[in-house]
Design an enzyme around this catalytic site. Structure first.
Site, mmCIF file in Angstrom:
data_model
loop_
_atom_site.group_PDB
_atom_site.id
_atom_site.type_symbol
_atom_site.label_atom_id
_atom_site.label_comp_id
_atom_site.label_asym_id
_atom_site.label_seq_id
_atom_site.Cartn_x
_atom_site.Cartn_y
_atom_site.Cartn_z
ATOM 1 N N ASP A 45 49.729 42.623 52.853
ATOM 2 C CA ASP A 45 48.600 41.795 52.440
ATOM 3 C C ASP A 45 48.687 40.420 53.092
ATOM 4 O OD1 ASP A 45 47.476 43.793 50.799
ATOM 5 O OD2 ASP A 45 48.903 43.332 49.214
ATOM 6 N N LYS B 259 50.589 49.708 54.588
ATOM 7 C CA LYS B 259 49.226 49.727 54.048
ATOM 8 C C LYS B 259 48.442 48.534 54.596
ATOM 9 C CE LYS B 259 47.864 48.467 49.682
ATOM 10 N NZ LYS B 259 46.578 47.744 49.582
ATOM 11 N N ASP C 101 43.500 51.207 53.551
ATOM 12 C CA ASP C 101 42.998 51.097 52.177
ATOM 13 C C ASP C 101 41.654 50.378 52.164
ATOM 14 O OD1 ASP C 101 42.808 50.775 49.422
ATOM 15 O OD2 ASP C 101 44.348 49.213 49.313
ATOM 16 N N LEU C 102 40.586 51.108 52.486
ATOM 17 C CA LEU C 102 39.258 50.478 52.567
ATOM 18 C C LEU C 102 38.338 50.895 51.421
ATOM 19 C CD1 LEU C 102 38.537 50.592 56.425
ATOM 20 C CD2 LEU C 102 39.564 48.761 55.079
ATOM 21 N N LYS C 103 38.747 51.846 50.613
ATOM 22 C CA LYS C 103 38.022 52.230 49.376
ATOM 23 C C LYS C 103 36.526 52.426 49.599
ATOM 24 C CE LYS C 103 41.213 49.775 46.267
ATOM 25 N NZ LYS C 103 42.037 48.997 47.192
ATOM 26 N N HIS D 265 32.734 53.637 49.355
ATOM 27 C CA HIS D 265 31.888 53.994 48.216
ATOM 28 C C HIS D 265 30.439 53.798 48.633
ATOM 29 C CE1 HIS D 265 31.287 53.543 43.550
ATOM 30 N NE2 HIS D 265 30.529 54.462 44.082
ATOM 31 N N ASP D 266 29.744 54.894 48.952
ATOM 32 C CA ASP D 266 28.342 54.802 49.383
ATOM 33 C C ASP D 266 27.726 56.191 49.242
ATOM 34 O OD1 ASP D 266 25.907 54.009 50.735
ATOM 35 O OD2 ASP D 266 27.068 52.429 51.734
ATOM 36 N N PRO E 137 26.669 59.974 50.244
ATOM 37 C CA PRO E 137 27.501 60.930 50.999
ATOM 38 C C PRO E 137 27.343 60.850 52.509
ATOM 39 C CG PRO E 137 26.590 61.989 49.056
ATOM 40 C CD PRO E 137 25.967 60.614 49.110
ATOM 41 N N THR F 88 26.458 58.380 54.495
ATOM 42 C CA THR F 88 27.058 57.165 55.063
ATOM 43 C C THR F 88 28.578 57.258 55.051
ATOM 44 O OG1 THR F 88 25.167 55.895 54.297
ATOM 45 C CG2 THR F 88 27.141 54.641 54.845
ATOM 46 N N THR G 50 42.371 49.210 38.017
ATOM 47 C CA THR G 50 43.203 48.737 36.895
ATOM 48 C C THR G 50 42.680 47.416 36.321
ATOM 49 O OG1 THR G 50 44.711 47.911 38.579
ATOM 50 C CG2 THR G 50 45.387 49.887 37.417
ATOM 51 N N ARG H 273 58.161 47.085 40.735
ATOM 52 C CA ARG H 273 58.997 45.880 40.808
ATOM 53 C C ARG H 273 60.466 46.260 40.657
ATOM 54 N NH1 ARG H 273 55.131 44.330 42.679
ATOM 55 N NH2 ARG H 273 53.836 42.528 42.194
ATOM 56 N N GLN I 60 51.184 41.505 38.135
ATOM 57 C CA GLN I 60 51.086 42.903 37.713
ATOM 58 C C GLN I 60 51.423 42.989 36.221
ATOM 59 O OE1 GLN I 60 49.883 45.312 39.378
ATOM 60 N NE2 GLN I 60 50.364 45.151 41.559
ATOM 61 N N GLY J 239 54.222 45.578 47.639
ATOM 62 C CA GLY J 239 53.854 44.416 48.428
ATOM 63 C C GLY J 239 54.878 43.317 48.326
ATOM 64 N N ARG J 240 54.599 42.349 47.449
ATOM 65 C CA ARG J 240 55.403 41.127 47.372
ATOM 66 C C ARG J 240 56.907 41.305 47.172
ATOM 67 N NH1 ARG J 240 51.030 38.860 43.405
ATOM 68 N NH2 ARG J 240 50.982 41.118 43.109
HETATM 69 O O1 C5P Z 1 52.418 42.695 45.839
HETATM 70 P P1 C5P Z 1 52.252 43.945 45.031
HETATM 71 O O2 C5P Z 1 53.460 44.862 45.037
HETATM 72 O O3 C5P Z 1 51.747 43.674 43.628
HETATM 73 O O4 C5P Z 1 51.108 44.717 45.811
HETATM 74 C C1 C5P Z 1 50.559 45.921 45.370
HETATM 75 C C2 C5P Z 1 49.506 46.408 46.315
HETATM 76 O O5 C5P Z 1 48.835 47.499 45.686
HETATM 77 C C3 C5P Z 1 48.419 45.386 46.657
HETATM 78 O O6 C5P Z 1 47.986 45.659 47.993
HETATM 79 C C4 C5P Z 1 47.340 45.684 45.656
HETATM 80 O O7 C5P Z 1 46.071 45.319 46.112
HETATM 81 C C5 C5P Z 1 47.462 47.207 45.508
HETATM 82 N N1 C5P Z 1 46.940 47.747 44.246
HETATM 83 C C6 C5P Z 1 47.424 47.346 43.003
HETATM 84 N N2 C5P Z 1 46.898 47.886 41.861
HETATM 85 C C7 C5P Z 1 45.926 48.799 41.929
HETATM 86 C C8 C5P Z 1 45.441 49.225 43.159
HETATM 87 C C9 C5P Z 1 45.982 48.668 44.318
HETATM 88 O O8 C5P Z 1 48.315 46.524 42.921
HETATM 89 N N3 C5P Z 1 45.470 49.325 40.820
#
Ligand code: C5P
Length: 236
Positions: A10, A32, A59-61, A63-64, A66, A68, A119, A182, A191, A211-212
């Site tokens: 990210d 990702k 990860d572009l998700k 939604h449109d 069918p 398109t 979420t 984590r 989170q 991610g982080r």
């Molecule tokens: O930094 P962290 O570990 O929280 O990153 C989690 C990744 O997963 C991010 O790219 C976040 O956008 C993605 N994500 C999430 N929860 C979701 C869907 C996607 O944290 N429900």
């Protein structure tokens, strides 16, 4: 199908992303790429990371309607990513169209997974804003997961806490890709409901998206290796 750790890159620019990935040398984590980076840099960043030998979850998700989504997936197919996704809220017909668009001439295609209920959506918002009534958020997640399976998708993005139920409802082969991971001694950040890599392994996550805990670590390579040891190796 092997379990794997997907590193959520990210970062706001391609330059920062490539600089980060250079730290890994010959090790090539599954990466990702999300909307922020893709919208900033376009397809070139996907090609650049691919050329370095990484697997890519785009990860572009989508939604449109069918038609398109089908045509857009056909464009993404050319990028040769390893995994991509869409919103299950687009319905079964849209998801089937996505599968068609993504499938190469030889019948193979990248892994295609669905986002169920974000979420960030609470029970109250689901009922009062989205008008989905008559069940809990978890019920909607399961319904969307079953729809994704019916459409021929490979799995869903879900909370690690939902992975077991998804497997029970949709079968062990149906993939669960789970963020919200984590280290036991790490920062939770924003989170809300988290699991350690070892716990995510135990409850059956197929891929964890981290991610982080890796990107913001003092030593990202060590953090990545620890994540793999705990998730793939089951080390506590
Ligand atoms: O930094 P962290 O570990 O929280 O990153 C989690 C990744 O997963 C991010 O790219 C976040 O956008 C993605 N994500 C999430 N929860 C979701 C869907 C996607 O944290 N429900």
């Amino acid at each position: 199908m092997g379990k794997d750790v997907i590193v959520a890159c990210d970062f706001a620019s391609g330059e920062k992303t490539l600089e980060f990935l250079s730290k890994f040398g010959e090790e090539k984590p599954f990466v990702k790429i999300g909307m922020e980076l893709y919208y900033a840099e376009g397809p070139s960043i996907v090609k650049a990371i691919k050329e370095r030998g990484h697997k890519i979850f785009l990860d572009l998700k989508l939604h449109d309607i069918p038609n398109t989504v089908k045509k857009s997936m056909a464009v993404l197919r050319e990028l040769d990513v390893d995994m991509t996704n869409l919103h299950a809220g687009g319905g079964i017909e849209m998801m089937k169209a996505a599968v068609e668009g993504l499938t190469r001439e030889d019948g193979t295609r990248p892994i295609l997974i669905a986002v169920t209920m974000l979420t960030s959506i609470s029970q109250e918002v689901m009922e009062n804003e989205l008008g989905i009534t008559g069940g809990t958020v978890a019920d909607t997640v399961m319904k969307y997961a079953k729809n994704a399976k019916a459409a021929g998708l490979d799995g869903v993005v879900c909370s690690p806490l939902e992975a077991e139920t998804v497997h029970t409802a949709c079968g062990r082969e149906f993939l669960t890709v789970t963020p919200g991971v984590r280290f036991a001694d790490g920062d939770v950040g924003d989170q809300k409901r988290v699991m350690t890599p070892a716990q995510a392994n135990k409850i059956g996550s197929d891929y964890i998206v981290v991610g982080r805990p890796i990107t913001a670590a003092a030593d990202p390579v060590a953090a990545y290796r620890r994540c793999v040891r705990e998730f793939v190796g089951g080390e506590e």
